[in-house]
Design an enzyme around this catalytic site. Sequence first.
Site: not given
Ligand code: TTP
Ligand code: MG
Length: 358
Positions: A11, A105-106
Amino acid sequence: MEKIRKIVHIDMDAFFASVEERDFPELKGRPVAVGRSAERGVVATANYEARKYGVHSAMSSKVALQRCPHLIFQPPRFDVYKAVSRQVHEIFAQFTDLIEPLSIDEAYLDVTDNKKGIRSATIVAEEIKRMIRETTLLTASAGVSYNKFLAKIASDYDKPDGLFVIEPKDAVAFIAQLPVGKFYGIGPVTEQYLGKMGIRTGADLQRFSLAEMSNIFGKNGQFFYDIVRGVDNREVVVDRKRKSYSAESTFEKDLNGSFAVVTELYRLEQRVWNEVTQAGKYAKTVTLKLRFADFTTITRSYSSEDYICGFAEFHAIAKSLLTKIDYSGSGVRLLGVGVSNLTDVESECGRQLSLKFK
Ligand code: TTP
Ligand code: MG
């Protein structure tokens, strides 16, 4: 005996925000949200500096600015995020073809028999993190375990730039100390509901029989019964084509009146539209879902002849579906909106817009 699998969950850290910091070095060390600061804007994500102030994904930009007045808003650049996502995917593909993307991103990777013949999944995860850093100048967090449930929890456990391993022998004890909110499928509303019954950790859940778990979680009783014991046999599913995109919210206090419902609907529409746009998809069908205080659930769908290409059209369809439902006499407990009937192909969308919404 069944072979113990080696699953890695990767992730990216604060993904959109990290890309912005990378490309605009003047943002370094300052609180950054990706999204629009406009009246109805929503935070897509925030960097770790902004998270210290309580700013997070899906929060309205207005609230985010109240919490952090010097917050910097960066407009999203989905093309750049998609390109990075492809680079990361290419790195995964050097190790295995068993890749299951969960979002931009996962992903889960089954590296039990990987292309490089590396025996240790931990070394695979280290290698992937190193290659991501070298290729994209960004950090990712990795979780390593013998099933998907634990690998995902592990990647979240040591964020950012983390690497966390859960060995089979440690799984039950690890789960015992987890707050229930960390479990897959347990959101803030369920967490609160469980809290009222004194259920706060994995250990509290491990005490219940299968029948008791089914009382609490309904048809998901067996799933939760298994995962609190570290059992999750779900395979890493390659190239699972998504058939729909949707977002829904259960409200702590039921919504009353059309203003509240339309406002929440607009928020959900933005989330769905962001996802669809990021994925490069076009949709024909919009579905709206409402659940009332007494748990009656209504769904309504509308299929457009052409693919919907603008947010305005999507919003107009969702709103017109809402006008077909009479919710004046009852509070709205849950609201959801989604799109389906998808294609990757950009079409002549909106041709008949003026006819449909006159
Ligand atoms: P995530 O992997 O949930 O968050 P992140 O990568 O920003 O942070 P973390 O370090 O906790 O993993 O989501 C990935 C991307 O998806 C995030 O950068 C932006 C997008 N996203 C949205 O647009 N809306 C949302 O509600 C969420 C949860 C994510
Ligand atoms: Mg992330």
